[in-house]
Design a protein around this motif. Structure first.
Motif, PDB file in Angstrom:
ATOM      1  N   ASP A   1     -50.048   0.459 -93.224  1.00  0.00           N
ATOM      2  CA  ASP A   1     -49.028   1.449 -93.578  1.00  0.00           C
ATOM      3  C   ASP A   1     -47.900   0.820 -94.377  1.00  0.00           C
ATOM      4  O   ASP A   1     -46.779   1.328 -94.392  1.00  0.00           O
ATOM      5  N   ARG A   2     -48.168  -0.277 -95.056  1.00  0.00           N
ATOM      6  CA  ARG A   2     -47.122  -1.021 -95.762  1.00  0.00           C
ATOM      7  C   ARG A   2     -46.406  -0.162 -96.816  1.00  0.00           C
ATOM      8  O   ARG A   2     -45.173  -0.232 -96.969  1.00  0.00           O
TER       9      ARG A   2
ATOM     10  N   GLU B   1     -30.441  -4.022 -82.860  1.00  0.00           N
ATOM     11  CA  GLU B   1     -29.923  -2.909 -82.073  1.00  0.00           C
ATOM     12  C   GLU B   1     -30.866  -1.714 -82.118  1.00  0.00           C
ATOM     13  O   GLU B   1     -31.045  -1.016 -81.126  1.00  0.00           O
ATOM     14  N   VAL B   2     -31.441  -1.458 -83.283  1.00  0.00           N
ATOM     15  CA  VAL B   2     -32.278  -0.280 -83.492  1.00  0.00           C
ATOM     16  C   VAL B   2     -33.698  -0.719 -83.838  1.00  0.00           C
ATOM     17  O   VAL B   2     -33.910  -1.493 -84.781  1.00  0.00           O
ATOM     18  N   PHE B   3     -34.662  -0.231 -83.074  1.00  0.00           N
ATOM     19  CA  PHE B   3     -36.074  -0.576 -83.259  1.00  0.00           C
ATOM     20  C   PHE B   3     -36.814   0.667 -83.743  1.00  0.00           C
ATOM     21  O   PHE B   3     -36.934   1.659 -83.031  1.00  0.00           O
ATOM     22  N   ILE B   4     -37.272   0.629 -84.997  1.00  0.00           N
ATOM     23  CA  ILE B   4     -38.026   1.745 -85.577  1.00  0.00           C
ATOM     24  C   ILE B   4     -39.515   1.446 -85.437  1.00  0.00           C
ATOM     25  O   ILE B   4     -39.994   0.415 -85.916  1.00  0.00           O
ATOM     26  N   LEU B   5     -40.237   2.328 -84.780  1.00  0.00           N
ATOM     27  CA  LEU B   5     -41.682   2.161 -84.620  1.00  0.00           C
ATOM     28  C   LEU B   5     -42.396   3.194 -85.477  1.00  0.00           C
ATOM     29  O   LEU B   5     -42.260   4.403 -85.260  1.00  0.00           O
TER      30      LEU B   5
ATOM     31  N   GLN C   1     -39.720  16.915 -96.525  1.00  0.00           N
ATOM     32  CA  GLN C   1     -39.986  17.157 -97.939  1.00  0.00           C
ATOM     33  C   GLN C   1     -39.396  16.060 -98.822  1.00  0.00           C
ATOM     34  O   GLN C   1     -39.879  15.805 -99.910  1.00  0.00           O
ATOM     35  N   ASP C   2     -38.328  15.410 -98.348  1.00  0.00           N
ATOM     36  CA  ASP C   2     -37.726  14.344 -99.141  1.00  0.00           C
ATOM     37  C   ASP C   2     -37.132  13.286 -98.219  1.00  0.00           C
ATOM     38  O   ASP C   2     -36.857  13.540 -97.045  1.00  0.00           O
ATOM     39  N   ASP C   3     -36.929  12.085 -98.759  1.00  0.00           N
ATOM     40  CA  ASP C   3     -36.439  10.959 -97.969  1.00  0.00           C
ATOM     41  C   ASP C   3     -34.995  11.149 -97.534  1.00  0.00           C
ATOM     42  O   ASP C   3     -34.579  10.643 -96.480  1.00  0.00           O
ATOM     43  N   LYS C   4     -34.209  11.864 -98.329  1.00  0.00           N
ATOM     44  CA  LYS C   4     -32.804  12.046 -98.008  1.00  0.00           C
ATOM     45  C   LYS C   4     -32.642  12.828 -96.703  1.00  0.00           C
ATOM     46  O   LYS C   4     -31.784  12.503 -95.866  1.00  0.00           O
TER      47      LYS C   4
ATOM     48  N   ARG D   1     -41.282   2.435 -98.368  1.00  0.00           N
ATOM     49  CA  ARG D   1     -40.565   3.637 -98.809  1.00  0.00           C
ATOM     50  C   ARG D   1     -39.472   4.017 -97.803  1.00  0.00           C
ATOM     51  O   ARG D   1     -38.344   4.339 -98.180  1.00  0.00           O
ATOM     52  N   ILE D   2     -39.806   3.965 -96.501  1.00  0.00           N
ATOM     53  CA  ILE D   2     -38.839   4.309 -95.460  1.00  0.00           C
ATOM     54  C   ILE D   2     -37.696   3.296 -95.442  1.00  0.00           C
ATOM     55  O   ILE D   2     -36.518   3.663 -95.355  1.00  0.00           O
ATOM     56  N   ALA D   3     -38.040   2.012 -95.539  1.00  0.00           N
ATOM     57  CA  ALA D   3     -37.014   0.962 -95.546  1.00  0.00           C
ATOM     58  C   ALA D   3     -36.064   1.135 -96.737  1.00  0.00           C
ATOM     59  O   ALA D   3     -34.841   1.009 -96.597  1.00  0.00           O
ATOM     60  N   ASN D   4     -36.607   1.435 -97.892  1.00  0.00           N
ATOM     61  CA  ASN D   4     -35.780   1.632 -99.093  1.00  0.00           C
ATOM     62  C   ASN D   4     -34.851   2.838 -98.929  1.00  0.00           C
ATOM     63  O   ASN D   4     -33.690   2.800 -99.344  1.00  0.00           O
ATOM     64  N   ALA D   5     -35.377   3.901 -98.317  1.00  0.00           N
ATOM     65  CA  ALA D   5     -34.559   5.102 -98.113  1.00  0.00           C
ATOM     66  C   ALA D   5     -33.405   4.821 -97.150  1.00  0.00           C
ATOM     67  O   ALA D   5     -32.283   5.303 -97.333  1.00  0.00           O
ATOM     68  N   ILE D   6     -33.682   4.023 -96.122  1.00  0.00           N
ATOM     69  CA  ILE D   6     -32.633   3.695 -95.147  1.00  0.00           C
ATOM     70  C   ILE D   6     -31.599   2.757 -95.760  1.00  0.00           C
ATOM     71  O   ILE D   6     -30.394   2.880 -95.509  1.00  0.00           O
ATOM     72  N   GLU D   7     -32.051   1.821 -96.571  1.00  0.00           N
ATOM     73  CA  GLU D   7     -31.133   0.857 -97.197  1.00  0.00           C
ATOM     74  C   GLU D   7     -30.103   1.544 -98.085  1.00  0.00           C
ATOM     75  O   GLU D   7     -28.957   1.095 -98.203  1.00  0.00           O
ATOM     76  N   VAL D   8     -30.475   2.666 -98.685  1.00  0.00           N
ATOM     77  CA  VAL D   8     -29.572   3.399 -99.567  1.00  0.00           C
ATOM     78  C   VAL D   8     -28.327   3.867 -98.816  1.00  0.00           C
ATOM     79  O   VAL D   8     -27.240   3.987 -99.389  1.00  0.00           O
TER      80      VAL D   8
END
Length: 469
Positions: free
Chosen positions: A16-17, A59-63, A119-122, A22-29
Motif C-alpha cells: 500500500d506504499r 504521539e499519534v499512531f496511524i494504522l 472524495q478528496d484529501d483535504k 499520498r496520505i502522508a503528503n496530505a497530512i504534511e500540508v
C-alpha cells in the motif's frame, strides 16, 4: 491547537506504499505533524531498532488497514508496541476488510477514518485534525458519557445556570465563588452549549475555586482534566495508580462523578484497573441509590443482563423507572425494550412504541432503530417496510460524536433489513455490515461473512431483530 507539532507514525504494508505516500503528503500540508514511516530504511536489526525508537517517541499512531496489512505480523507487532506505549491509535481504512481477531480487539476500540470513502484529501485531513486536536479523547465510552452529561446537566439546571451567569455579569463575586455556584459556572464553561463556546481557562478557574471551597465534585473534575492530559503523554499503568487512588478517596468523600468514573474504569479495565464487573456494579449501585440518573440506567442494564450482579428483572425495572422519572434519555429505550420483549414487564407493543417515541423526542437516536424494528416486524403496528427503512436510516445518520453505539446498531439493522430482501440486496447488506463492523460492532463481522459466503442460504435467518437490545 498548539503551535508545537505532534509526532506521527504511519504503519502500513508495502503493498500500500502508493496510498501511504499520498496520505502522508496530505497530512504534511497541514504543517501540524512531524511524520515518520519506514521509507528508505534497509531491512535488518537496524530497521527494527529504528522503528522501536520512533514508536517510543510518537504521539499519534496511524494504522493503514487493507487486505495486505491485516495479514502482516510485523504490523501487528507495531500496533501492540504502540498500544503499550499509550500512543493515540487512529485506524485508517484503505478498503473494506475483515481483520483477524487479535487485531480487531485493539483497532475497534478506537474511532477510525474511512479513507476510501473520501472524495478528496483535504476533507480527509480535516477530519483527521479533529481526531488529534488538543481535546483528544481516548475512551469512546467516556466521551459519549461526557457529551450526554452536558445535555442532561443543562436541561436540569438551566435556571441555576442563568442566575449564576447573571451574577457573574454583575460582578457579584461573593455569589459566584461559593462552592456550588462556582461549580455551576465551571461546568458551563467546560461543556459549553449551543449558546456559548467552551472556555477551558474560565472552566479551570471556577473548578479550582469550587474545589478550594470544599466541593468534592469540582476536585474530581480537576483530577479528570489531569488524567486527560496524562493520556496525551506516554504513561504506564503505574503512573495512573496515584490518580485512581485520589479518585477513590473522592468517591468515599461523596463525589458521585468520581464514582461514575471508577465504575467506568473497572468495567472497561482502564487506567490500570482490572476488568471487574462486580466492583463496577457495586460502585454504580451506590451512585444510583444516591439518586444519580445515569447510574440508575446502568443498574437497570446490569440487572437485566446479570452483569456484575445476579440477574433480577424486578430491580432492573425499578432502576429504569427511576431514571425515566428523571427524564434520563437512555432509560426510555430500556423501558421500551422491557415491554417489547415481555421479560421484565408484561409484553405490550403499544407501550414499547410509546417509550421509543419518547426516547426519540429526548434525543436518543437508538430509539429510531428500535422503532424501525417494530415496523419491520409488524409489532404493535401494521408491517411497513418503507417506514422501517426511514427510521433505520435516521438512526444511521445520527452524528457519530456521542452516538457511536446508536449508529453502528442501526447499520446492523439496515444490513439485516436488506439481507431479508433477497440476493439482489446482498451487496447492500454486506456494505452496511462492513460499516457497522468498522465502527466497532463486532457482531457485524459474522453478519458480513455470512452474507458474502458462497454457501449462504437465506432461509437461515429467522426474520427477528433480536440483536436490538
Amino acid at each position: 491547537m498548539t503551535d508545537k507539532k505532534r509526532s506521527m507514525f504511519i504503519s502500513y504494508s508495502h503493498f500500500d506504499r502508493k496510498q501511504c505516500d499520498r496520505i502522508a503528503n496530505a497530512i504534511e500540508v497541514t504543517n501540524k505533524f512531524i511524520i515518520w514511516y519506514d521509507k528508505g530504511l534497509k531491512p535488518g536489526e537496524v530497521y527494527r531498532k529504528e522503528i522501536a525508537e520512533r514508536l517510543k517517541e510518537t504521539e499519534v499512531f496511524i494504522l493503514l488497514i487493507s487486505n495486505a496489512s491485516v495479514k502482516s505480523e510485523w504490523i501487528m507487532d507495531e500496533v501492540e508496541f504502540a498500544k503499550s506505549n499509550h500512543c493515540r491509535i487512529i485506524p485508517v481504512w484503505l478498503e473494506p476488510v475483515v481483520m483477524p481477531a487479535e487485531l480487531e480487539m485493539i483497532v475497534l476500540r478506537h474511532h477510525g477514518l474511512f479513507w476510501y470513502k473520501y472524495q478528496d484529501d483535504k476533507a480527509f485531513t480535516s477530519d483527521l485534525l479533529c481526531f488529534v486536536g488538543e481535546d483528544m479523547e481516548h475512551s469512546d465510552e467516556w466521551q459519549e458519557n461526557k457529551e450526554e452529561f452536558s445535555t442532561e446537566w443543562w436541561d436540569t439546571n438551566s435556571q441555576e445556570i442563568r442566575e449564576a451567569l447573571d451574577k457573574e455579569a454583575a460582578e457579584e463575586y461573593a455569589y459566584c465563588y461559593e462552592a456550588d455556584h462556582a461549580l455551576t459556572l465551571a461546568r458551563w464553561y467546560y461543556y459549553g452549549s449551543d449558546e456559548t463556546k467552551i472556555d477551558p481557562k474560565k472552566a479551570l478557574f471556577y473548578f479550582k475555586i469550587s474545589a478550594y471551597n470544599g466541593n468534592q465534585d469540582a476536585a474530581f473534575q480537576l483530577l479528570q482534566i489531569e488524567l486527560e492530559q496524562l493520556e496525551q503523554e506516554k504513561q504506564t499503568e503505574e503512573n495512573y495508580r496515584a490518580y485512581i487512588h485520589k479518585a477513590e478517596e473522592m468517591y468515599k468523600e461523596g463525589s458521585v462523578p468520581a464514582g461514575l468514573f471508577l465504575g467506568n474504569a473497572y468495567y472497561y479495565g482502564r487506567y490500570g484497573c482490572p476488568e471487574y464487573a462486580a466492583k463496577s456494579a457495586a460502585i454504580y449501585e451506590d451512585c444510583a441509590r444516591k439518586g444519580n440518573a445515569r447510574a440508575q440506567y446502568l443498574m437497570a442494564w446490569y440487572y437485566y443482563h446479570g452483569i456484575g450482579v445476579k440477574q433480577d428483572y424486578d430491580l432492573s425495572v425499578m432502576y429504569a423507572q427511576l431514571a425515566v422519572q428523571q427524564k434520563y434519555m437512555k432509560a426510555y429505550r430500556r423501558m421500551g425494550i422491557f415491554y417489547r420483549d415481555g421479560l421484565a414487564l408484561p409484553q405490550d407493543y403499544k407501550k414499547a412504541i410509546e417509550f421509543f417515541e419518547e426516547g426519540k423526542k429526548a434525543g436518543d437516536y437508538y430509539c429510531f432503530c428500535l422503532h424501525g424494528q417494530m415496523y419491520a416486524e409488524g409489532l404493535g403496528v401494521r408491517r411497513n417496510n418503507k417506514k422501517a427503512l426511514e427510521l433505520f436510516k435516521l438512526g444511521e445518520n445520527a452524528p457519530i460524536k456521542g452516538n457511536r453505539y446508536s449508529v453502528y446498531k442501526s447499520k446492523q439493522a439496515l444490513g439485516y433489513f436488506y439481507e431479508l430482501k433477497g440476493p439482489k440486496m446482498f451487496s447492500e447488506a454486506a456494505k452496511k455490515y462492513m460499516e457497522g463492523y468498522q465502527l466497532g460492532n463486532f457482531a457485524c463481522k459474522q453478519d458480513y461473512l455470512r452474507v458474502t459466503a458462497e454457501t449462504y442460504q437465506p432461509e437461515q435467518t429467522d426474520g427477528h431483530y433480536s440483536f436490538l437490545d
